[in-house]
Design a protein around this motif. Structure first.
Motif, PDB file in Angstrom:
ATOM      1  N   LEU A   1      27.874  -6.030  -3.748  1.00  0.00           N
ATOM      2  CA  LEU A   1      27.491  -6.712  -4.995  1.00  0.00           C
ATOM      3  C   LEU A   1      28.680  -7.368  -5.675  1.00  0.00           C
ATOM      4  N   ASN A   2      29.851  -6.706  -5.605  1.00  0.00           N
ATOM      5  CA  ASN A   2      31.052  -7.273  -6.243  1.00  0.00           C
ATOM      6  C   ASN A   2      32.300  -6.746  -5.528  1.00  0.00           C
ATOM      7  N   PRO A   3      32.761  -7.459  -4.492  1.00  0.00           N
ATOM      8  CA  PRO A   3      33.898  -6.971  -3.688  1.00  0.00           C
ATOM      9  C   PRO A   3      35.185  -6.824  -4.496  1.00  0.00           C
ATOM     10  N   ASN A   4      35.302  -7.506  -5.647  1.00  0.00           N
ATOM     11  CA  ASN A   4      36.558  -7.489  -6.405  1.00  0.00           C
ATOM     12  C   ASN A   4      36.605  -6.427  -7.504  1.00  0.00           C
ATOM     13  N   ASN A   5      35.529  -5.633  -7.622  1.00  0.00           N
ATOM     14  CA  ASN A   5      35.518  -4.572  -8.623  1.00  0.00           C
ATOM     15  C   ASN A   5      36.254  -3.354  -8.075  1.00  0.00           C
ATOM     16  N   SER A   6      37.302  -2.922  -8.753  1.00  0.00           N
ATOM     17  CA  SER A   6      38.143  -1.836  -8.225  1.00  0.00           C
ATOM     18  C   SER A   6      37.538  -0.456  -8.421  1.00  0.00           C
ATOM     19  N   ALA A   7      36.512  -0.334  -9.314  1.00  0.00           N
ATOM     20  CA  ALA A   7      35.974   0.993  -9.670  1.00  0.00           C
ATOM     21  C   ALA A   7      35.433   1.769  -8.470  1.00  0.00           C
ATOM     22  N   PRO A   8      34.557   1.197  -7.621  1.00  0.00           N
ATOM     23  CA  PRO A   8      34.029   1.993  -6.499  1.00  0.00           C
ATOM     24  C   PRO A   8      35.113   2.422  -5.508  1.00  0.00           C
ATOM     25  N   TYR A   9      36.114   1.552  -5.277  1.00  0.00           N
ATOM     26  CA  TYR A   9      37.211   1.912  -4.365  1.00  0.00           C
ATOM     27  C   TYR A   9      37.959   3.131  -4.917  1.00  0.00           C
ATOM     28  N   SER A  10      38.264   3.073  -6.218  1.00  0.00           N
ATOM     29  CA  SER A  10      39.024   4.159  -6.842  1.00  0.00           C
ATOM     30  C   SER A  10      38.237   5.468  -6.821  1.00  0.00           C
ATOM     31  N   LEU A  11      36.942   5.386  -7.178  1.00  0.00           N
ATOM     32  CA  LEU A  11      36.104   6.587  -7.209  1.00  0.00           C
ATOM     33  C   LEU A  11      36.005   7.222  -5.824  1.00  0.00           C
ATOM     34  N   LEU A  12      35.800   6.393  -4.804  1.00  0.00           N
ATOM     35  CA  LEU A  12      35.669   6.914  -3.432  1.00  0.00           C
ATOM     36  C   LEU A  12      36.998   7.479  -2.938  1.00  0.00           C
ATOM     37  N   ALA A  13      38.092   6.770  -3.251  1.00  0.00           N
ATOM     38  CA  ALA A  13      39.420   7.254  -2.831  1.00  0.00           C
ATOM     39  C   ALA A  13      39.743   8.583  -3.501  1.00  0.00           C
ATOM     40  N   ASN A  14      39.422   8.706  -4.789  1.00  0.00           N
ATOM     41  CA  ASN A  14      39.673   9.970  -5.509  1.00  0.00           C
ATOM     42  C   ASN A  14      38.839  11.109  -4.939  1.00  0.00           C
ATOM     43  N   MET A  15      37.620  10.787  -4.555  1.00  0.00           N
ATOM     44  CA  MET A  15      36.748  11.808  -3.960  1.00  0.00           C
ATOM     45  C   MET A  15      37.323  12.305  -2.633  1.00  0.00           C
ATOM     46  N   TYR A  16      37.769  11.345  -1.784  1.00  0.00           N
ATOM     47  CA  TYR A  16      38.366  11.730  -0.500  1.00  0.00           C
ATOM     48  C   TYR A  16      39.626  12.561  -0.715  1.00  0.00           C
ATOM     49  N   SER A  17      40.451  12.154  -1.686  1.00  0.00           N
ATOM     50  CA  SER A  17      41.710  12.887  -1.921  1.00  0.00           C
ATOM     51  C   SER A  17      41.439  14.311  -2.402  1.00  0.00           C
ATOM     52  N   SER A  18      40.387  14.489  -3.225  1.00  0.00           N
ATOM     53  CA  SER A  18      40.060  15.852  -3.698  1.00  0.00           C
ATOM     54  C   SER A  18      39.579  16.739  -2.557  1.00  0.00           C
ATOM     55  N   LEU A  19      39.097  16.104  -1.467  1.00  0.00           N
ATOM     56  CA  LEU A  19      38.636  16.864  -0.286  1.00  0.00           C
ATOM     57  C   LEU A  19      39.699  16.894   0.822  1.00  0.00           C
ATOM     58  N   ASP A  20      40.917  16.398   0.473  1.00  0.00           N
ATOM     59  CA  ASP A  20      42.033  16.341   1.438  1.00  0.00           C
ATOM     60  C   ASP A  20      41.716  15.490   2.662  1.00  0.00           C
ATOM     61  N   ARG A  21      40.889  14.450   2.470  1.00  0.00           N
ATOM     62  CA  ARG A  21      40.576  13.545   3.594  1.00  0.00           C
ATOM     63  C   ARG A  21      41.460  12.305   3.452  1.00  0.00           C
ATOM     64  N   TRP A  22      42.729  12.483   3.779  1.00  0.00           N
ATOM     65  CA  TRP A  22      43.727  11.459   3.508  1.00  0.00           C
ATOM     66  C   TRP A  22      43.580  10.219   4.384  1.00  0.00           C
ATOM     67  N   ASP A  23      43.062  10.416   5.589  1.00  0.00           N
ATOM     68  CA  ASP A  23      42.839   9.240   6.446  1.00  0.00           C
ATOM     69  C   ASP A  23      41.789   8.313   5.833  1.00  0.00           C
ATOM     70  N   ASP A  24      40.759   8.950   5.236  1.00  0.00           N
ATOM     71  CA  ASP A  24      39.724   8.134   4.572  1.00  0.00           C
ATOM     72  C   ASP A  24      40.280   7.430   3.345  1.00  0.00           C
ATOM     73  N   VAL A  25      41.200   8.134   2.633  1.00  0.00           N
ATOM     74  CA  VAL A  25      41.851   7.512   1.479  1.00  0.00           C
ATOM     75  C   VAL A  25      42.617   6.285   1.928  1.00  0.00           C
ATOM     76  N   LYS A  26      43.323   6.430   3.065  1.00  0.00           N
ATOM     77  CA  LYS A  26      44.115   5.315   3.598  1.00  0.00           C
ATOM     78  C   LYS A  26      43.212   4.139   3.972  1.00  0.00           C
ATOM     79  N   ASP A  27      42.019   4.452   4.526  1.00  0.00           N
ATOM     80  CA  ASP A  27      41.081   3.388   4.899  1.00  0.00           C
ATOM     81  C   ASP A  27      40.595   2.614   3.674  1.00  0.00           C
ATOM     82  N   VAL A  28      40.328   3.367   2.599  1.00  0.00           N
ATOM     83  CA  VAL A  28      39.853   2.723   1.362  1.00  0.00           C
ATOM     84  C   VAL A  28      40.952   1.822   0.790  1.00  0.00           C
ATOM     85  N   ARG A  29      42.213   2.346   0.800  1.00  0.00           N
ATOM     86  CA  ARG A  29      43.335   1.538   0.296  1.00  0.00           C
ATOM     87  C   ARG A  29      43.500   0.276   1.140  1.00  0.00           C
TER      88      ARG A  29
END
Length: 764
Positions: A719-747
């Motif tokens: 819907l909006n590729p330039n909105n940073s909110a979903p990227y940040s929320l998903l990255a924070n969720m992965y980091s809280s679960l120690d899924r750092w590879d997924d965090v790297k993919d989101v970044r």
């Protein structure tokens, strides 16, 4: 002697021709006069001129007048009277100017003609010239001059004429007295009119009707009905007075709304249907004008069933009858019935006129059918200003502001001169679009048209500059208005409030009170909103006290604002206490109280109030369900919320929209019931609403539902590729679960799409 006798016989014959408008016989007599060399007899030629004038042959009369060898003052009066009756003021004044001798009759004729044809100033000038020439006014003179004074709202001149009437002993003359009543009423000097009415030795239908219509114009409805009651009591009623009192009923605007009239011993009740009964009793139900007034009364009071029965039983109808019916249905937003009336109008042999098209246009606009409205507008050969204003208002009210601006431009290209209504409508559209440049251009046009100091238009200018953040310009306009009204004050209050200048809003409100300006519902709602925004219950209570003092506590609009203020200030119990004492609650009032409970975390109370609303037969709307579903979501009442959500369409016929789905998804997500969330998402129609997916993503983060969170994030990317909110929320969720590879993919995805997160900062 024989010549005199012959002339006497000819004069008698001409008088017979005048009385019976026998022009052909007059032609024979004229031929006899010419054949017997009597054309030099001024008296006979005067009678011929009078005959031709009465028969409508003014050109022949003027030809005789020009050929007369000898004229006297009566010759001039004959031709002057003819031109005055034709309202041919140019020729009338030309003849009047040629008169070497004048008397009171000459002046009366010209003054009456000027006054009757709208040349009020000329009538007054002629009156003063007559006075300077030493002629004493007659009752005809004073009646014409008083009519001119009323038309010009020239009270001082009217009082001067009143003094002249007293001086020459005509104040008791019924003709002059009725003219005085009309003048005082038009000049809004009710007390003087009442005094004249009481002092008149006798009254007729004109006296009562003048009083009644004047009282209606002054919005003194009870007294107007009282005047009709007195008229009925003395037995002076005609069709004209009945039409007038039906106008009073129309003014009251409420079907079957009785108006109490205090008599000497007890109260009487009168309303439209009772007047209708009197119409039938007095045999005026065959009068077309009275029937049209009845139709107008029923239409304005919204009783179209009664209007239909009446129009179907009328022995005679006119274009006016059908225009009233079309306007009545238009007022009820019933476009189909309005169209049906126009078809019936054609079947009765009446072609739609300009009023018909304007009423049809208004009906379509009010019904929201702008397409048909525009088609009707385009079918008009030369739309007048009223038509332009109607279509412009329709587009503006239905939030088609861009189209309204384009129509306004077309109006200018067609050289149709706008009025204050046009400017106010288009300024409203410009304000809604924050079209500052357009507003400035209209401001320039207002300066050119000399409308810039008009109160109605000034309010619109204040609105557009306020909404565009140009408060200094708005204040400048506000200070330039020569005489303030409450609308200008309200516009300025709203502008300050809109720009979050709440303290200045309060200061202006206090200034408004200090200048003796009485606040309206809008004024109170604006300052109550400031109290809500400042979370200032103490100021809110002061405003509440003022509202009670000025009698606005029962107003639904003000009451709703009070409920909102108390709720936002955290005093939910105080809000409910006021809510329970309100006599007239509408859907908006109920919604505000339910929403107040939701805001303050009182979910069960919100649900109970919603159920009370249903039991009270108040129809809920979309906002009601948003409020109660929000309350259920915030208070964990998941099953209750689902039950209410499912009842929307089944029991209340309201189709859920994205806001409702968001509330339910939030409620289910907070409870971790993601299976039900997925089922609901599959069947919801609003899959392109980013708020739904953001709420779901937040819930997934709390409950660590990675798969559903990923889907929500992907929808948000789409819907909006330039909105940073979903990227940040998903990255924070992965980091809280120690899924750092997924965090790297989101970044990495953020880098690929060149999405950057704005750094946070503190407001402290």
């Amino acid at each position: 002697m024989q010549t005199k006798t012959a002339a006497s016989h000819i004069a008698n014959a001409l008088q017979f021709c005048i009385d019976h408008k026998a022009r052909k016989a007059g032609n024979i007599i004229q031929a006899h006069i010419l054949r017997t060399n009597q054309f030099s007899n001024t008296f006979l030629v005067n009678r011929l001129i009078e005959l031709y004038s009465k028969c409508g042959h003014t050109i022949t009369a003027r030809h005789l007048f020009d050929q007369m060898p000898l004229r006297n003052i009566f010759s001039y009066h004959a031709i002057l009277d003819s031109y005055c009756k034709l309202n041919d003021l140019n020729n009338a004044y030309e003849v009047f100017a040629q008169m070497t001798e004048r008397n009171a009759v000459s002046w009366n004729l010209i003054i009456s003609a000027f006054s009757r044809n709208g040349f009020k100033e000329k009538a007054l000038e002629s009156y003063y010239s007559m006075r300077r020439d030493g002629f004493v006014s007659t009752h005809f003179t004073l009646a014409s001059v008083l009519s001119a004074c009323g038309g010009l709202s020239h009270l001082e001149c009217g009082k001067e004429c009143h003094g002249a009437a007293i001086k020459i002993g005509l104040e008791g003359n019924l003709y002059v007295g009725n003219a005085l009543l009309g003048m005082y009423m038009k000049c809004e000097s009710i007390a003087d009119a009442v005094m004249v009415f009481k002092d008149l030795p006798e009254h007729n239908e004109v006296s009562f009707t003048a009083m009644m219509e004047g009282l209606v114009e002054a919005n003194r409805i009870n007294e107007a009905f009282g005047m009709f009651k007195l008229m009925h009591k003395v037995g002076i009623i005609d069709c004209v007075s009945l039409s007038s009192v039906l106008g009073v009923c129309s003014k009251s605007l409420v079907e079957e709304s009785a108006v109490n009239i205090l008599s000497d011993d007890h109260k009487h009740t009168m309303h439209g249907k009772q007047i209708h009964g009197i119409v039938i009793k007095l045999g005026c139900d065959r009068d077309l004008h009275v029937n049209n007034s009845l139709l107008d009364m029923y239409a304005k009071q919204g009783c179209m069933e009664c209007a239909e029965i009446l129009v179907n039983n009328m022995l005679e109808v006119s274009a006016v009858s059908w225009n009233v019916m079309i306007a009545g249905y238009g007022k009820q937003y019933n476009k189909e019935k309005a169209i049906d009336c126009m078809e019936r109008m054609r079947l009765c042999g009446f072609e739609p006129d300009e009023v018909t098209y304007i009423n049809m246009l208004a009906a379509c606009v009010k019904s929201g059918d702008l397409e048909t409205g525009l088609r009707i507008f385009n079918s008009m050969l030369s739309p007048n200003l009223t038509s332009w204003n109607a279509i412009l208002s329709g587009y503006s009210q239905n939030e088609y502001h861009k189209e309204a601006v384009m129509l306004f431009r077309e109006m200018q290209f067609r050289k149709v001169k706008p009025d204050r209504t046009t400017f106010a409508v288009i300024l409203s559209s410009c304000a809604a679009m924050s079209l500052l440049e357009g507003g400035k251009q209209i401001h320039a046009a207002l300066l050119k048209a000399d409308f810039y100091t008009d109160l109605y238009v000034a309010s619109g200018l204040i609105g557009i500059y306020s909404k565009s953040g140009k408060l200094e310009t708005a204040k400048c306009i506000f200070n330039m208005v020569p005489q303030f009204d409450v609308v200008c004050w309200n516009s300025m209050l709203a502008g300050l409030s809109l720009n979050s200048l709440y303290t200045k809003t309060f200061a202006l409100f206090q200034t408004m009170l200090g200048k003796g300006m009485l606040p309206t519902e809008f004024s109170y709602a604006t300052v109550l909103n400031c109290c809500s925004s400042l979370t200032s219950p103490s100021q809110g209570r002061q405003i509440h006290g003022l509202i009670v003092k000025n009698g606005y506590e029962n107003d639904a609009y003000v009451g709703t604002s009070l409920i909102d203020m108390y709720c936002k200030c955290g005093d939910v119990d105080g809000s409910r206490l006021f809510f329970d004492t309100m006599p007239g609650k509408n859907t908006v009032t109920w919604n505000e109280m339910i929403h107040g409970y939701a805001q303050n975390g009182h979910g069960e109370e919100a649900v109970n109030l919603y159920e009370n609303m249903i039991r009270s037969s108040v129809k809920p709307d979309c906002i009601t369900f948003v409020a109660v579903l929000t309350a259920c979501s915030h208070s964990g009442l998941v099953d209750t919320g689902l039950k209410i959500f499912n009842s929307m369409k089944q029991e209340h016929g309201i189709e859920p929209v994205s806001d409702h789905y968001t509330c339910v998804i939030d409620s289910l997500g907070r409870a971790g019931r993601f299976n039900e969330v997925e089922k609901l998402i599959e069947k919801m129609p609003c899959k392109d609403d980013p708020i739904v997916w953001e709420v779901l993503l937040s819930s997934c983060r709390v409950h660590a539902n990675v798969e559903l969170a990923k889907r929500a994030a992907e929808e948000l990317y789409r819907l909006n590729p330039n909105n940073s909110a979903p990227y940040s929320l998903l990255a924070n969720m992965y980091s809280s679960l120690d899924r750092w590879d997924d965090v790297k993919d989101v970044r990495g995805l953020m880098n690929e799409w060149q999405v950057s997160k704005e750094p946070g900062y503190s407001w402290v």
